[in-house]
Design an enzyme around this catalytic site. Structure first.
Site, PDB file in Angstrom:
ATOM      1  N   LEU A 152       7.532   6.856   2.708  1.00 28.20           N
ATOM      2  CA  LEU A 152       7.056   5.911   1.683  1.00 28.20           C
ATOM      3  C   LEU A 152       7.295   4.480   2.167  1.00 28.20           C
ATOM      4  CD1 LEU A 152       5.817   6.357  -1.258  1.00 28.20           C
ATOM      5  CD2 LEU A 152       7.963   5.334  -2.038  1.00 28.20           C
ATOM      6  N   GLY A 153       6.667   4.146   3.300  1.00 28.21           N
ATOM      7  CA  GLY A 153       6.759   2.785   3.837  1.00 28.21           C
ATOM      8  C   GLY A 153       5.576   1.972   3.342  1.00 28.21           C
ATOM      9  N   ARG A 154       5.112   1.072   4.219  1.00 25.28           N
ATOM     10  CA  ARG A 154       4.001   0.173   3.821  1.00 25.28           C
ATOM     11  C   ARG A 154       2.774   0.983   3.398  1.00 25.28           C
ATOM     12  NH1 ARG A 154       6.355  -2.746   8.645  1.00 25.28           N
ATOM     13  NH2 ARG A 154       5.660  -0.836   9.647  1.00 25.28           N
ATOM     14  N   ILE A 155       2.380   1.957   4.229  1.00 26.27           N
ATOM     15  CA  ILE A 155       1.148   2.710   3.916  1.00 26.27           C
ATOM     16  C   ILE A 155       1.426   3.757   2.833  1.00 26.27           C
ATOM     17  CG2 ILE A 155      -0.694   4.161   4.842  1.00 26.27           C
ATOM     18  CD1 ILE A 155      -0.086   2.875   7.628  1.00 26.27           C
ATOM     19  N   ARG A 175      14.239   9.203   4.587  1.00 24.79           N
ATOM     20  CA  ARG A 175      15.682   9.367   4.839  1.00 24.79           C
ATOM     21  C   ARG A 175      16.485   8.550   3.840  1.00 24.79           C
ATOM     22  NH1 ARG A 175      15.071   7.634  10.925  1.00 24.79           N
ATOM     23  NH2 ARG A 175      13.816   6.167   9.722  1.00 24.79           N
ATOM     24  N   ARG A 231       0.890  10.859  12.623  1.00 24.01           N
ATOM     25  CA  ARG A 231       0.725  11.216  14.035  1.00 24.01           C
ATOM     26  C   ARG A 231       0.694  12.743  14.100  1.00 24.01           C
ATOM     27  NH1 ARG A 231      -0.763   6.832  14.814  1.00 24.01           N
ATOM     28  NH2 ARG A 231       0.113   5.196  16.119  1.00 24.01           N
ATOM     29  N   ASP A 255      -6.390  13.638  10.222  1.00 17.83           N
ATOM     30  CA  ASP A 255      -6.959  12.511  10.964  1.00 17.83           C
ATOM     31  C   ASP A 255      -6.328  12.423  12.352  1.00 17.83           C
ATOM     32  OD1 ASP A 255      -8.487  10.078  11.261  1.00 17.83           O
ATOM     33  OD2 ASP A 255      -6.643   8.935  10.944  1.00 17.83           O
ATOM     34  N   GLU A 260      -4.494  14.512  21.132  1.00 18.58           N
ATOM     35  CA  GLU A 260      -5.791  13.825  20.968  1.00 18.58           C
ATOM     36  C   GLU A 260      -6.390  13.456  22.315  1.00 18.58           C
ATOM     37  OE1 GLU A 260      -5.097  10.552  18.293  1.00 18.58           O
ATOM     38  OE2 GLU A 260      -4.395  11.877  16.721  1.00 18.58           O
ATOM     39  N   HIS A 278      -9.095  10.457  14.291  1.00 15.62           N
ATOM     40  CA  HIS A 278      -8.111   9.358  14.216  1.00 15.62           C
ATOM     41  C   HIS A 278      -8.814   8.027  13.863  1.00 15.62           C
ATOM     42  CE1 HIS A 278      -3.992   7.835  15.817  1.00 15.62           C
ATOM     43  NE2 HIS A 278      -4.454   7.038  14.869  1.00 15.62           N
TER      44      HIS A 278
HETATM   45  P1  NAP Z   1       6.655   2.074   7.789  1.00 13.64           P
HETATM   46  O1  NAP Z   1       6.404   1.006   6.786  1.00 13.64           O
HETATM   47  O2  NAP Z   1       7.646   1.838   8.861  1.00 13.64           O
HETATM   48  O3  NAP Z   1       7.044   3.393   6.974  1.00 13.64           O
HETATM   49  C1  NAP Z   1       7.539   4.543   7.582  1.00 13.64           C
HETATM   50  C2  NAP Z   1       8.116   5.454   6.495  1.00 13.64           C
HETATM   51  O4  NAP Z   1       8.501   6.686   7.109  1.00 13.64           O
HETATM   52  C3  NAP Z   1       9.350   4.890   5.824  1.00 13.64           C
HETATM   53  O5  NAP Z   1       9.301   5.151   4.457  1.00 13.64           O
HETATM   54  C4  NAP Z   1      10.499   5.656   6.461  1.00 13.64           C
HETATM   55  O6  NAP Z   1      11.584   5.751   5.553  1.00 13.64           O
HETATM   56  C5  NAP Z   1       9.823   7.014   6.706  1.00 13.64           C
HETATM   57  N1  NAP Z   1      10.464   7.778   7.777  1.00 13.64           N
HETATM   58  C6  NAP Z   1      10.717   7.385   9.043  1.00 13.64           C
HETATM   59  N2  NAP Z   1      11.335   8.365   9.722  1.00 13.64           N
HETATM   60  C7  NAP Z   1      11.490   9.391   8.862  1.00 13.64           C
HETATM   61  C8  NAP Z   1      12.087  10.669   8.964  1.00 13.64           C
HETATM   62  N3  NAP Z   1      12.666  11.110  10.111  1.00 13.64           N
HETATM   63  N4  NAP Z   1      12.071  11.479   7.884  1.00 13.64           N
HETATM   64  C9  NAP Z   1      11.511  11.057   6.720  1.00 13.64           C
HETATM   65  N5  NAP Z   1      10.945   9.843   6.565  1.00 13.64           N
HETATM   66  C10 NAP Z   1      10.936   9.031   7.619  1.00 13.64           C
HETATM   67  O7  NAP Z   1       5.315   2.462   8.542  1.00 13.64           O
HETATM   68  P2  NAP Z   1       3.793   2.302   8.044  1.00 13.64           P
HETATM   69  O8  NAP Z   1       3.323   0.943   8.321  1.00 13.64           O
HETATM   70  O9  NAP Z   1       3.690   2.850   6.652  1.00 13.64           O
HETATM   71  O10 NAP Z   1       3.068   3.301   9.083  1.00 13.64           O
HETATM   72  C11 NAP Z   1       3.452   4.645   9.167  1.00 13.64           C
HETATM   73  C12 NAP Z   1       2.801   5.336  10.329  1.00 13.64           C
HETATM   74  O11 NAP Z   1       1.458   5.651  10.029  1.00 13.64           O
HETATM   75  C13 NAP Z   1       2.681   4.552  11.640  1.00 13.64           C
HETATM   76  O12 NAP Z   1       3.895   4.511  12.350  1.00 13.64           O
HETATM   77  C14 NAP Z   1       1.602   5.316  12.369  1.00 13.64           C
HETATM   78  O13 NAP Z   1       2.174   6.349  13.146  1.00 13.64           O
HETATM   79  C15 NAP Z   1       0.766   5.925  11.235  1.00 13.64           C
HETATM   80  N6  NAP Z   1      -0.570   5.320  11.171  1.00 13.64           N
HETATM   81  C16 NAP Z   1      -1.671   6.083  11.372  1.00 13.64           C
HETATM   82  C17 NAP Z   1      -2.927   5.516  11.288  1.00 13.64           C
HETATM   83  C18 NAP Z   1      -4.154   6.306  11.491  1.00 13.64           C
HETATM   84  O14 NAP Z   1      -5.143   5.764  11.964  1.00 13.64           O
HETATM   85  N7  NAP Z   1      -4.184   7.569  11.137  1.00 13.64           N
HETATM   86  C19 NAP Z   1      -3.055   4.157  11.029  1.00 13.64           C
HETATM   87  C20 NAP Z   1      -1.920   3.402  10.832  1.00 13.64           C
HETATM   88  C21 NAP Z   1      -0.671   4.001  10.890  1.00 13.64           C
HETATM   89  P3  NAP Z   1      13.098   5.964   6.034  1.00 13.64           P
HETATM   90  O15 NAP Z   1      13.338   5.023   7.171  1.00 13.64           O
HETATM   91  O16 NAP Z   1      13.908   5.684   4.812  1.00 13.64           O
HETATM   92  O17 NAP Z   1      13.214   7.400   6.431  1.00 13.64           O
HETATM   93  C1  8YV Z   2      -5.112   2.988  15.405  1.00 11.68           C
HETATM   94  C2  8YV Z   2      -2.959   3.757  14.304  1.00 11.68           C
HETATM   95  O1  8YV Z   2      -6.079   3.981  15.502  1.00 11.68           O
HETATM   96  O2  8YV Z   2      -2.048   1.694  13.628  1.00 11.68           O
HETATM   97  C3  8YV Z   2      -1.832   2.841  14.022  1.00 11.68           C
HETATM   98  O3  8YV Z   2      -0.683   3.293  14.174  1.00 11.68           O
HETATM   99  O4  8YV Z   2      -2.787   4.899  14.556  1.00 11.68           O
HETATM  100  C4  8YV Z   2      -4.348   3.265  14.173  1.00 11.68           C
HETATM  101  O5  8YV Z   2      -4.467   2.171  13.359  1.00 11.68           O
HETATM  102  C5  8YV Z   2      -4.487   2.906  16.720  1.00 11.68           C
HETATM  103  O6  8YV Z   2      -3.230   2.398  16.804  1.00 11.68           O
HETATM  104  C6  8YV Z   2      -5.423   2.074  17.570  1.00 11.68           C
HETATM  105  O7  8YV Z   2      -4.985   2.057  18.820  1.00 11.68           O
END
Ligand code: NAP
Ligand code: 8YV
Length: 320
Positions: A152-155, A175, A231, A255, A260, A278
């Site tokens: 439950l971070g930014r996204i 955590r 991921r 996604d 990949e 993705h």
């Molecule tokens: P963020 O703000 O850092 O949030 C991460 C969340 O995950 C936090 O709530 C953190 O809470 C939790 N977390 C971390 N490790 C954990 C664990 N071992 N067990 C349980 N919870 C855990 O990150 P964000 O900006 O929301 O982005 C999250 C991720 O989304 C990125 O790192 C990226 O891999 C993925 N993403 C994918 C796409 C896509 O295109 N599909 C796009 C953007 C991002 P705690 O630290 O309290 O555990």
């Molecule tokens: C992108 C992502 O596809 O921001 C991330 O963590 O997974 C996606 O936004 C990727 O990073 C682009 O390289």
């Protein structure tokens, strides 16, 4: 003389134009002999621009002795060893927040697409079955359902907020418990047992590898749906595929994948699964904002020896 930048992977024309204005850009994609390139240019490179998929290989980082900044297009930076970079005083930057809305929209889009069997019904129309066989079978609503968010971070928080429009009952597992109006579960499998949908949105990397394992998948169960926009590594993909094939898991919207762009072909015939390449953040608007932030971090380093959005491991390198 412009400073030297190594570009790993492709980029948008807008980013290319902006970095070429301030740097001499060396395109990694065009390098045929890395050893020769690094011998010739390794000492000159002070900046790397990369993305979440390609990152920066440790063996290349080791051969860039004057590297000062690694700017990652994407918020997830699991493909860059940020701890090692920080130890060397190198800034690693990423693109948080600007993509929250579109990635959250993708998670909800997958929930809807899977539950309402959008792909199946679209094929039904195109195959002429509507005229031949009549109405398509009924599907499931997401309205008012129980949703567990892993991360439950930014996204994750943006997803939770948007799910209020569907009257969903939101719970989460992280955590660290947060001060938010959603039910907290200290145990992931417990949460999976209690919800209809499990949405995965943690970072990738070793710390989260296979958090969603057989136990969690079975707790979600034959009526449950897994959505992964984080991921591929966070979910044990072999267990996921076998659970879907056996009917031990109800459905999935994915996604991201472990290897990949390779996706397990066993999933292709399943109409309870929606597969995306993705594209969580892949809108013109969001990719433009990500590109601008990627460039801003590089340019600020050159002009002010600081950056706008360092990853947490490099936060302490900021002056003041
Ligand atoms: P963020 O703000 O850092 O949030 C991460 C969340 O995950 C936090 O709530 C953190 O809470 C939790 N977390 C971390 N490790 C954990 C664990 N071992 N067990 C349980 N919870 C855990 O990150 P964000 O900006 O929301 O982005 C999250 C991720 O989304 C990125 O790192 C990226 O891999 C993925 N993403 C994918 C796409 C896509 O295109 N599909 C796009 C953007 C991002 P705690 O630290 O309290 O555990
Ligand atoms: C992108 C992502 O596809 O921001 C991330 O963590 O997974 C996606 O936004 C990727 O990073 C682009 O390289």
């Amino acid at each position: 003389m412009k400073p030297d930048l190594l570009l790993i992977g492709g980029t948008t024309p807008r980013v290319m134009e902006a970095i070429e204005e301030r740097f001499t850009v060396h395109e990694g994609r065009k390098v045929e002999d890395w050893d020769a390139f690094l011998k010739d240019k390794g000492e000159d490179i002070i900046a790397v621009a990369t993305n979440g998929h390609d990152g920066l290989k440790p063996e290349i980082m080791d051969r860039l002795p004057n590297l000062k900044v690694i700017s990652c297009f994407g918020v997830g930076y699991d493909a860059v060893d940020a701890r090692k970079a920080a130890e060397r005083g190198i800034f690693v930057t990423h693109t948080p927040n600007v993509l929250n809305a579109d990635v959250a929209n993708t998670a909800i889009l997958l929930m809807l697409a899977v539950s309402r069997r959008v792909i199946r019904d679209d094929s039904y129309v195109r195959a002429g079955k509507w005229t031949g066989f009549g109405a398509a079978p009924l599907t499931h609503s997401i309205e008012g359902k129980k949703v567990g968010i892993l991360g439950l971070g930014r996204i994750g928080e943006t997803i939770a907020q948007k799910l209020q429009a569907f009257d969903c009952d939101v719970a989460y597992h992280t955590r660290n418990k947060r001060d938010v109006p959603y039910r907290y579960y200290a145990d992931l499998a417990e949460m999976a047992k209690d919800v209809d949908y499990l949405i995965v949105i943690t970072p990738g990397g070793a710390a989260t590898k296979h958090l969603v394992n057989r136990e969690v998948i079975e707790a979600l169960g034959p009526e449950g749906t897994l959505i992964n926009v984080a991921r591929g590594t966070v979910v044990d993909e072999k267990e996921l595929v076998s659970a879907l094939l056996d009917g031990r898991l109800g459905a999935a919207g994915l996604d991201v994948f472990e290897e990949e762009p390779n996706v397990p072909e066993a999933l292709f015939p399943l109409d309870n699964v929606v597969l995306l390449p993705h594209v969580g953040s892949a809108t013109i608007e969001t990719r433009r904002a990500m590109g601008d932030l990627t460039v801003e971090n590089l340019v600020r380093y050159i002009d002010e020896q600081t950056v706008t959005t360092p990853v947490p491991e490099c936060q302490h390198l900021l002056k003041g």
